[in-house]
Each structure stands twice: as C-alpha cells, then as structure tokens.
Design an enzyme around this catalytic site. Structure first.
Site, PDB file in Angstrom:
ATOM      1  N   LYS A  43      17.072   2.124 -18.374  1.00  0.00           N
ATOM      2  CA  LYS A  43      17.438   2.741 -19.653  1.00  0.00           C
ATOM      3  C   LYS A  43      18.696   3.593 -19.527  1.00  0.00           C
ATOM      4  O   LYS A  43      19.415   3.793 -20.514  1.00  0.00           O
ATOM      5  CB  LYS A  43      16.273   3.550 -20.212  1.00  0.00           C
ATOM      6  CG  LYS A  43      15.712   4.612 -19.265  1.00  0.00           C
ATOM      7  CD  LYS A  43      16.328   5.971 -19.455  1.00  0.00           C
ATOM      8  CE  LYS A  43      15.832   6.925 -18.403  1.00  0.00           C
ATOM      9  NZ  LYS A  43      16.252   8.304 -18.635  1.00  0.00           N
ATOM     10  N   ASN A  72      23.518  11.042 -19.571  1.00  0.00           N
ATOM     11  CA  ASN A  72      24.297   9.812 -19.431  1.00  0.00           C
ATOM     12  C   ASN A  72      25.043   9.502 -20.731  1.00  0.00           C
ATOM     13  O   ASN A  72      26.229   9.164 -20.721  1.00  0.00           O
ATOM     14  CB  ASN A  72      23.376   8.651 -19.052  1.00  0.00           C
ATOM     15  CG  ASN A  72      22.856   8.759 -17.633  1.00  0.00           C
ATOM     16  OD1 ASN A  72      23.533   8.404 -16.684  1.00  0.00           O
ATOM     17  ND2 ASN A  72      21.641   9.282 -17.479  1.00  0.00           N
ATOM     18  N   TRP A 110      15.285  18.523 -13.440  1.00  0.00           N
ATOM     19  CA  TRP A 110      13.983  17.887 -13.605  1.00  0.00           C
ATOM     20  C   TRP A 110      13.030  18.307 -12.496  1.00  0.00           C
ATOM     21  O   TRP A 110      11.835  18.529 -12.724  1.00  0.00           O
ATOM     22  CB  TRP A 110      14.166  16.382 -13.665  1.00  0.00           C
ATOM     23  CG  TRP A 110      12.996  15.492 -13.976  1.00  0.00           C
ATOM     24  CD1 TRP A 110      12.880  14.194 -13.560  1.00  0.00           C
ATOM     25  CD2 TRP A 110      11.810  15.744 -14.753  1.00  0.00           C
ATOM     26  NE1 TRP A 110      11.701  13.641 -14.029  1.00  0.00           N
ATOM     27  CE2 TRP A 110      11.022  14.578 -14.766  1.00  0.00           C
ATOM     28  CE3 TRP A 110      11.336  16.864 -15.433  1.00  0.00           C
ATOM     29  CZ2 TRP A 110       9.795  14.474 -15.417  1.00  0.00           C
ATOM     30  CZ3 TRP A 110      10.105  16.771 -16.092  1.00  0.00           C
ATOM     31  CH2 TRP A 110       9.351  15.594 -16.083  1.00  0.00           C
TER      32      TRP A 110
END
Length: 372
Positions: free
Chosen positions: A225, A290, A33
């Site tokens: 999340k 994840n 990222w």
C-alpha cells in the site's frame, strides 16, 4: 527510570492471584510507530497478570541538539521527544540503547524498525534471544534476494529460528498516540493461541485488533500500500482531483491483490477487506508520510530527490514506499511481470527520474486483466 523503580510490579501481579509464567516484552525500535506500540503494550502489561509490567524498548542511540542522549531523555521524561513529542509512553517503558541487553530476558519480541535495517538487526541477535521466544513484525517492506522476495516476517523466522506473526492496519501512529479509534489485523500461521496473545497485548478500547490466518496476505497488504500512497501523492501534487485519486487507489488495490496472489497463492481474498487491506490503503493515501512526501516531489516537478525531501520533511523518519517500489520493480523485472503491473512500475520509474510525475496517469490498464 530504572527497572528497580517499577514498584507496581509486585503489587499488580501478586494481587491478581496469577501463578503461571509471565511473559516479558521488548519492542525493537523506537521511532514514531515503535513508540506508539510501546505505549499500547505498556498500558496492557500493567493490567494483564500473565505479563511482567516492564516493557523494554531498544533505542538506536542519538544525540539531541541539547547534547543529551535520546535514551536518557526518554527515561527521564517518559517521552520520546524526537519521534513522538508530547506523548507519555507509560511509567513502565524503559528505553535501552543496548540491543542485546534489551532482548535478553524477553520471550515476546515486537520488531518495528525501517525494513532496510532488519537483516542487520537479526544477524546481531542470532543466538542472543530466549529459546521459544515469539516475534511480531510491524514492519512494512521486503528484502529482495537472488532467490526471490523475502518478507520481513520470514527473514525474522529464518535468521532467529522463531515463529513470527505480523500486525498491520490503518494505523497512522500520531492518531493512535492521542487515542483516536482505529483497527489493526494480526496475521498468523497455524497457531491461533499465539495470535490471540498478541491481540490481547495490543487491544485497547480505542485500538481494536483482530486475527486472520494469513501472514503473507496481511504483510503484503501493509507493504504494497505504500507504493500506492506514493502514486496518490503524485496525484495530489499535480492537483489532478479526487476522481483521479480514487481511480489510482482502485488500480493500486487491484495490483496489490494480484501481486500478492502471484507470489503466494495461499493469500486469501478476504484479507484485503480487513483493516490491513483496504482500510490501510485508504488512510495511507489520505494522510500518511509517503503521500505527503510524494506530493512535494510532484510539486517540484521531480527536480528534488526523495532523499532530500525525506531529510527535510520527516525529521529522521524513513519513507518506505520508494524503497518498496524499487524492490517490487526488481521482482517484476526478474519474473517478466512489468507489463502486468503498470502502476507499480510507473511509481518506481517516476521516483527514479525516468518519467515525469504526470506519467502516473499515462499508462493503459489493458494488460492487467487478472482472473482474480
């Protein structure tokens, strides 16, 4: 590529007729990222006269199997061959293995490292950054301290004495790297002008960025999340089906909102409908790392640890969901909230081997009746 090679700098900036101060940007972090963030920013600094062209990117130095240093290879090839292979970052991105040197001239700092490393990084930077610098955190996670949970943006602000906005959203990095359309949300506190500058720095025709005055809400959406994505991965690994996965996502969103508002009553309901909220939850539960590793964990019946699976599957990248689940569990236990958040609690207990993966659907939601 040495900074002296950036011949475009003077041409672009003088031809623009812009005479005001020019901001310098450094990206602290160079994983998947972080590399994509540098690419986005580098595209815009070349176009925007209020920014210097060069984008520094701090790289935690690694030796590649070839024996070469990762920083050298990035600067020679304009590509992060380990964490973002096949993607050119932009000729104005300069990798730097020296953290202090990378930030010394910057007045806009973008932090994008695994959250568990941030306190150490900030302590190394205390007193080393420009006065009046602005920060932006792309980091999803929190630090749990004796006095309670500390969001990463607050950690940066407290340790470095600077304002810190956040950027979160439905942002699977590899998709943005190949310029597929997506959105993100900047969370800011009071100063909309600074937020708009961050929006300007990241926005492209394929990456749409908006700003909301809710740092904690945006940041907690991005943080929590990942716990729900672990739960979704368990469901996938056990082949429980789409109905079950949708139910887990709904319950997860509900717990995200409730936890956020218990910690920070100022969090806005509307934030959960931004890209940082429901959109990020959906994409992470469908395609993030994840979910992927949690699926493998469940398929193995919980017999292989997340650490082993992470090392095997992620090529040096770090999971955030498991560590965040642990941190949230500590907060819930300390405040007597465990029974209010059965999904969050169960994810941690499965991840640590206290419960089997099948327990992800073996709890009751009866006690999670919130008024919001």
């Amino acid at each position: 590529m040495a900074p002296s090679e950036l011949n475009c700098t003077h041409q672009n900036q003088h031809s623009s007729g812009y005479d005001g101060p020019r901001s310098r940007v450094t990206v602290v972090g160079s994983g998947n990222w972080g590399s994509v963030a540098a690419k986005l920013i580098a595209t815009n600094t070349l176009k925007l006269p209020s920014f210097h062209d060069e984008v520094r990117m701090w790289v935690f130095e690694e030796t590649l199997p070839s024996g070469e240093k990762l920083t050298d290879v990035i600067n020679q090839t304009n590509e992060n061959v380990k964490y973002l292979p096949g993607i050119k970052l932009g000729r104005n991105v300069v990798a730097d293995p020296d953290l202090e040197n990378a930030v010394k001239d910057a007045n806009m700092l973008v932090f994008v490292t695994p959250h568990q490393f941030m306190e150490g990084i900030c302590k190394r930077l205390e007193g080393k950054i420009q006065e009046g610098a602005q920060a932006l955190s792309l980091i999803k996670g929190m630090e749990v301290k004796m006095e309670g949970p500390c969001m990463i943006s607050s950690l940066i602000s407290d340790l470095l004495g600077i304002n810190c906005c956040v950027l979160m959203g439905a942002n699977i990095a590899n998709e943005i790297a190949v310029e597929k359309f997506s959105e993100a949300t900047v969370g800011f506190r009071e100063n909309r002008d600074i937020a708009e500058k961050w929006v300007q720095l990241f926005s492209t025709p394929y990456f749409m960025v908006s700003a909301v005055e809710d740092v904690e809400g945006v940041e907690l959406c991005g943080t929590l999340k990942n716990i729900v994505a672990i739960a979704a991965g368990f469901v996938d690994g056990l082949e429980m089906g789409n109905n079950t996965k949708a139910a887990i996502m709904r319950i997860g969103l509900r717990e995200m909102k409730a936890f956020s508002k218990l910690l920070f009553p100022s969090v806005k309901d509307t934030t959960f409908f931004e890209s940082c909220g429901v959109a990020d939850l959906i994409t992470t539960c469908l395609g993030g790392r994840n979910r992927k590793v949690a699926e493998a964990f469940a398929k193995n019946g919980g017999k292989r640890s997340f650490d082993d699976l992470e090392a095997e599957m992620l090529r040096g990248q770090k999971l955030q969901g498991v560590s965040t689940a642990k941190e949230v569990y500590e907060v819930l236990g300390h405040r007597g909230w465990l029974e209010l958040f059965p999904l969050f609690s169960t994810v941690h207990e499965i991840s640590t081997g206290r419960l089997p993966p099948s327990a992800i659907v073996e709890y009751s939601e009866q006690k999670t009746i919130f008024s919001w």
